[in-house]
Every structure is written in structure tokens, then in C-alpha cells.
Design an enzyme around this catalytic site. Structure first.
Site, PDB file in Angstrom:
ATOM      1  N   GLY A 113       6.584  23.570  -8.840  1.00 43.72           N
ATOM      2  CA  GLY A 113       6.532  24.064  -7.469  1.00 43.72           C
ATOM      3  C   GLY A 113       7.832  23.806  -6.735  1.00 43.72           C
ATOM      4  O   GLY A 113       8.400  24.703  -6.112  1.00 43.72           O
ATOM      5  N   ARG A 147       4.284  30.195  -4.624  1.00 41.23           N
ATOM      6  CA  ARG A 147       2.989  30.077  -5.316  1.00 41.23           C
ATOM      7  C   ARG A 147       1.931  30.980  -4.683  1.00 41.23           C
ATOM      8  O   ARG A 147       1.032  31.439  -5.373  1.00 41.23           O
ATOM      9  CB  ARG A 147       2.524  28.619  -5.303  1.00 41.23           C
ATOM     10  N   GLY A 179       4.383  20.135 -14.241  1.00 43.63           N
ATOM     11  CA  GLY A 179       3.624  19.281 -15.154  1.00 43.63           C
ATOM     12  C   GLY A 179       2.837  20.115 -16.150  1.00 43.63           C
ATOM     13  O   GLY A 179       2.755  19.775 -17.344  1.00 43.63           O
TER      14      GLY A 179
HETATM   15  N1  LIG Z   1      16.338  10.665  -6.467  1.00 48.07           N
HETATM   16  C1  LIG Z   1      15.207  11.075  -5.915  1.00 48.07           C
HETATM   17  N2  LIG Z   1      14.472  10.240  -5.153  1.00 48.07           N
HETATM   18  C2  LIG Z   1      13.336  10.657  -4.553  1.00 48.07           C
HETATM   19  N3  LIG Z   1      12.831  11.898  -4.674  1.00 48.07           N
HETATM   20  C3  LIG Z   1      13.523  12.769  -5.428  1.00 48.07           C
HETATM   21  C4  LIG Z   1      14.732  12.409  -6.079  1.00 48.07           C
HETATM   22  N4  LIG Z   1      15.180  13.489  -6.753  1.00 48.07           N
HETATM   23  C5  LIG Z   1      14.304  14.484  -6.521  1.00 48.07           C
HETATM   24  N5  LIG Z   1      13.302  14.084  -5.709  1.00 48.07           N
HETATM   25  C6  LIG Z   1      12.180  14.862  -5.183  1.00 48.07           C
HETATM   26  O1  LIG Z   1      11.385  15.362  -6.217  1.00 48.07           O
HETATM   27  C7  LIG Z   1      10.533  16.323  -5.652  1.00 48.07           C
HETATM   28  C8  LIG Z   1      10.023  17.287  -6.682  1.00 48.07           C
HETATM   29  O2  LIG Z   1       9.457  16.580  -7.772  1.00 48.07           O
HETATM   30  P1  LIG Z   1       8.318  17.195  -8.703  1.00 48.07           P
HETATM   31  O3  LIG Z   1       7.070  17.457  -7.889  1.00 48.07           O
HETATM   32  O4  LIG Z   1       8.192  16.291  -9.867  1.00 48.07           O
HETATM   33  O5  LIG Z   1       8.955  18.588  -9.153  1.00 48.07           O
HETATM   34  P2  LIG Z   1       8.243  20.003  -9.438  1.00 48.07           P
HETATM   35  O6  LIG Z   1       7.362  20.325  -8.245  1.00 48.07           O
HETATM   36  O7  LIG Z   1       9.352  20.949  -9.620  1.00 48.07           O
HETATM   37  O8  LIG Z   1       7.426  19.793 -10.679  1.00 48.07           O
HETATM   38  C9  LIG Z   1      11.321  16.989  -4.556  1.00 48.07           C
HETATM   39  O9  LIG Z   1      10.569  17.012  -3.364  1.00 48.07           O
HETATM   40  C10 LIG Z   1      12.591  16.109  -4.419  1.00 48.07           C
HETATM   41  O10 LIG Z   1      12.926  15.801  -3.090  1.00 48.07           O
HETATM   42  O1  LIG Z   2       2.630  20.874  -7.760  1.00 54.41           O
HETATM   43  C1  LIG Z   2       2.042  20.839  -8.835  1.00 54.41           C
HETATM   44  O2  LIG Z   2       2.634  20.426  -9.989  1.00 54.41           O
HETATM   45  P1  LIG Z   2       4.228  20.328 -10.288  1.00 54.41           P
HETATM   46  O3  LIG Z   2       4.871  19.532  -9.167  1.00 54.41           O
HETATM   47  O4  LIG Z   2       4.287  19.599 -11.595  1.00 54.41           O
HETATM   48  O5  LIG Z   2       4.739  21.726 -10.378  1.00 54.41           O
HETATM   49  C2  LIG Z   2       0.612  21.309  -8.989  1.00 54.41           C
HETATM   50  O6  LIG Z   2       0.137  21.908  -7.812  1.00 54.41           O
HETATM   51  C3  LIG Z   2      -0.275  20.144  -9.412  1.00 54.41           C
HETATM   52  O7  LIG Z   2      -0.281  19.149  -8.412  1.00 54.41           O
HETATM   53  P2  LIG Z   2      -0.523  17.610  -8.805  1.00 54.41           P
HETATM   54  O8  LIG Z   2       0.652  17.140  -9.645  1.00 54.41           O
HETATM   55  O9  LIG Z   2      -0.643  16.880  -7.487  1.00 54.41           O
HETATM   56  O10 LIG Z   2      -1.811  17.569  -9.608  1.00 54.41           O
END
Ligand SMILES: Nc1ncnc2c1ncn2[C@@H]1O[C@H](COP(=O)(O)OP(=O)(O)O)[C@@H](O)[C@H]1O
Ligand SMILES: O=C(OP(=O)(O)O)[C@H](O)COP(=O)(O)O
Length: 395
Positions: free
Chosen positions: A352, A34, A376
Site C-alpha cells: 500500500g 487501493r 505482505g
Molecule cells: N526508517 C524508517 N523509520 C520509520 N518508518 C519508516 C522508515 N522507513 C520507512 N518507514 C515507513 O514505512 C511505512 C511503510 O511500511 P510498510 O507498511 O511495511 O510498506 P507497504 O505498505 O509498502 O507494504 C511508510 O509509512 C514509511 O514512512
Molecule cells: O496494508 C496492508 O499491507 P502492506 O502494508 O503489506 O501492503 C494490508 O492492508 C494489510 O494490512 P495489515 O498488515 O495491517 O494486516
């Protein structure tokens, strides 16, 4: 939307809202994707003689100053990538921020401390958010929105500040919107969406809308246990949204009715604790022991998901399939990443952590059609929702 080319930035202070929310382990950045993605806009502004004041959030410190959420390591990395000193303010809108912003020369860059140390940034109260936005806006003469990953948040730095300053969209937002638009216009079918991750309460709701758009939805990560529980299965100590069980039952019913296939894992890696060295084993998805928690989809599920991706026309993936940061729970995410690559589809990975997972597990970024900085944000864009941070830039 105006772009930075439409702003006369030379010699003026420009507040840039970036998304620098990167994963950290023991205070060290584990993936700087990022930060890298934010560099071109900052560089373009510097080249044109702007005095650049970058602001961003890290994690969710909930309006309190928590040193472990400081952006200091990010300032150092941003400086390395820009090849210049980045002045780091030790507060967000206080004496340090004001002095540093006022002292910038043309082409210089500053980074403010974590926006979310201030309760006004994320407040749901318009007046409280507005009062904080006034102070933030006072640091600059112009505003550039470039933090795509946060545009779905109605936060002061994303939504209120651009209403107070002449503004434009940075190059990252423009580029992200360009690609994602393609997924809302002519989607090559079958359109498969893969959902996982840990922001379950945030992201479960998108399924409501996806049921009218996707042909198939694969569910893994922390999201899956609310589905398994909704089907009456024991999920032990796994992540679970109790208050969403009825909603999820309704999704399952509607999916069946409308012919959208919701694919759940058939096996799960269940551990005794949230730790890499915890005792763990593969168990049937319908039989997670009461004293264990599911930390990854199992190998049979990895194969199943890859098979369900084969032949897709379009794939959008947000949220790792497991706790990929720990090797024993990284295999499901690896299988899905490989499944996307092998599918031959137009593939978009958003988020992220999802993007960090793809890179961290050694996949070549160019094997995917697009890697978005927003999880998101992408999901809500694909839902067709009005995103506060884009809306504010359009005015
Ligand atoms: N079964 C699970 N239990 C707890 N955490 C999980 C599980 N599967 C994935 N995760 C966690 O989800 C996190 C990412 O979720 P999220 O922020 O929603 O994704 P992104 O950043 O890609 O949008 C990772 O740090 C991962 O360790
Ligand atoms: O990591 C983010 O979103 P993402 O996990 O959905 O990619 C953005 O930085 C937004 O963070 P937030 O979901 O704590 O508002």
C-alpha cells in the site's frame, strides 16, 4: 478458483471483501490507489444487478472503535469513483449494517465500518473469529474475495466468511495472482528483492525463504536497523526488533554461505525526532548518534542501491526506503524507484505505501511492470506460503 462470472448475483446481496487500507493525513486520503483497484469488481457486480455490501479494514485499531480509523472518508471516495451513492454503515455487523444491507436495491452499494473495530475480525481464537464471521456472513447470500492486500491474514472476513457462503474470487485477486505467479515460475535472473518499510516484525521472516530464491537482497527502510545492530553498530532511537537480532545474524551468515548478496545502506539520514522539521543530517550507517533515529537511507546508499539494481532480470520491491511522506526523508525511496525503472528488469512494486510512494513522488505507474496492491501478501505469495484468503476461495 471460481470467478464472479460463476456466481448468479442478480438481485442477491454479495459481501465483497476489498482492501481499502489507504493512507490518510488529517482525515484526508493521500493516495486512493487501493480504492481505484477495488472499483472494477464492484462495478461488474453492480452491472449484473447485485446488491453489493463492501467490507474492509483501515489501519490497526485492534478491536476497538477509534474514530480516526473510520472508513467514512473511504465511502465518500468510493462513491465518487463509482459515480453513485455508497451507503455507509456506522457499525460492522450491528443495527446500522443490517438495516443498510437489507435495504439495498439491485445495483446499489454499501460499505461497512472498519472490520477491525470488532475484536472477532482479527482474533486468533477460532471460536471468537467464527462467531463474528457468522454475523458478517448473515448480511449477505454470496461472498467475493477481492482484497488481495489482506489475503495473507487469517481474519474472519478473509478466511472464515468464505467458508460460510458460496464464494468466488474478484478480478483484482485474479489479476494479482496472475502476475505474481510469473515470479514463482520462470524468474529472469539476477533476481533482486528490495525490502524496506515499517512492518519489520511482519516482514523480516520472509528473508529466510528469499535466501533460497533471490540473488541479491537490498535492505532499507525501518528494516535496516535490526541488520546494522546485528552487526554491532549503534542505531540510536531507530526502529529496532531486539528479539530478532540473532535471527538476522543467522540470515547474514547463511547469505554469505549461499552466495546471496545482502546489501545494506552505507549512509543514513538521521534526525533528532520523527518530524519533517527535525534537525537531520547524513551519517555513516555504522555511526548513528545515540540520540537520533534513521529515517531514510543516505545519498551514497541511494546510488549504491541503484547500481545493485542495474542489470537485474527481475526486481521485486516492498517497503519504502524511508519516511517518504516527509520530503527530507523521501530521497532514498525516489532513488530506488528510479533504479527500478532504469534497470530494464521485470519490475514489481508491492504494498500500500510503496505503491503510494511511487505515485506520490511523481513516477509514472506504467514505468513499472506491475504495481501490486499487496506488500505482505505479495511477499508471502512469493515465499510459496499458503495464503488463508486464497486457500478459502479455492475450496
Ligand atoms: N526508517 C524508517 N523509520 C520509520 N518508518 C519508516 C522508515 N522507513 C520507512 N518507514 C515507513 O514505512 C511505512 C511503510 O511500511 P510498510 O507498511 O511495511 O510498506 P507497504 O505498505 O509498502 O507494504 C511508510 O509509512 C514509511 O514512512
Ligand atoms: O496494508 C496492508 O499491507 P502492506 O502494508 O503489506 O501492503 C494490508 O492492508 C494489510 O494490512 P495489515 O498488515 O495491517 O494486516
Amino acid at each position: 478458483m471460481r470467478t464472479i462470472d460463476d456466481l448468479d448475483v442478480a438481485g442477491r446481496r454479495v459481501l465483497v471483501r476489498s482492501d481499502l487500507n489507504v493512507p490518510l493525513a488529517d482525515g484526508k486520503i493521500t493516495d486512493d490507489g487501493r480504492i481505484r483497484a477495488s472499483v472494477p469488481t464492484i462495478e461488474a457486480l453492480r452491472d449484473r444487478g447485485a446488491r453489493v455490501v463492501v467490507c474492509a479494514h483501515l489501519g490497526r485499531p485492534k478491536g476497538e472503535v477509534k474514530p480516526e480509523f473510520s472508513l467514512a472518508p473511504v465511502a465518500a471516495r468510493l462513491g465518487e469513483l463509482l459515480g453513485t451513492d455508497v451507503r455507509f454503515a456506522s457499525d460492522v455487523v450491528g443495527d446500522s449494517a443490517r438495516a443498510i444491507a437489507e435495504g439495498l436495491a439491485d445495483g446499489e452499494v454499501a460499505l461497512l465500518e472498519n472490520l477491525r473495530f470488532e475484536p472477532g475480525e482479527t482474533s486468533k481464537d477460532d471460536a471468537e473469529r467464527g462467531a463474528f464471521a457468522d454475523r458478517l456472513a448473515a448480511l449477505a447470500e454470496l461472498y467475493v474475495g477481492d482484497g488481495f492486500g489482506a489475503v495473507h491474514r487469517k481474519h474472519a472476513s478473509v478466511y472464515d466468511v468464505p467458508q460460510r457462503l458460496p464464494h468466488a474470487a474478484g478480478g483484482l485477486i485474479a489479476a494479482e495472482v496472475d502476475v505474481l505467479k510469473r515470479l514463482t515460475e520462470d524468474v529472469a535472473r539476477p533476481y533482486v528483492v528490495v525490502l524496506g518499510g515499517s512492518k519489520v516484525s511482519d516482514k523480516l521472516g520472509v528473508i529466510d525463504n528469499l535466501l533460497g530464491k533471490a540473488d541479491r537482497i537490498l535492505v532499507g527502510g525501518g528494516m535496516v536497523f535490526t541488520f546494522l545492530a546485528a552487526q554491532g553498530h549503534e542505531v540510536g532511537k531507530s526502529l529496532l526488533e531486539h528479539d530478532q537480532l540473532d535471527t538476522v545474524r543467522e540470515y547474514l551468515r547463511r547469505a554469505e554461505e549461499s552466495g546471496v548478496e545482502i546489501v545494506l545502506p552505507v549512509d543514513v539520514v538521521a534526525a533528532t525526532a520523527f518530524a519533517a522539521d527535525a534537525e537531520h543530517s547524513v551519517v555513516p550507517a555504522g555511526g548513528i548518534p545515540a540520540d537520533r533515529l534513521g529515517l531514510d537511507i543516505g545519498p551514497a546508499s541511494g546510488k549504491l542501491f541503484a547500481a545493485k539494481l542495474a542489470g537485474a532480470g527481475t526486481v521485486f520491491w516492498n517497503g519504502p526506503m524511508g519516511v517518504f511522506e516527509m520530503e527530507p526523508y523521501s530521497h532514498g525511496t525516489r532513488a530506488v524507484a528510479q533504479g527500478l525503472i532504469d534497470s530494464g528488469a521485470f519490475t514489481v512494486v508491492g504494498g500500500g505505501d510503496s505503491a503510494a510512494a511511487v505515485r506520490g513522488l511523481g513516477f509514472d505507474e506504467s514505468a513499472f511492470s506491475h504495481i501490486s496492491t499487496g506488500g505482505g501478501a505479495s511477499l508471502e505469495y512469493l515465499e510459496g506460503k499458503t495464503l488463508p484468503g486464497l486457500n478459502a476461495l479455492e475450496d
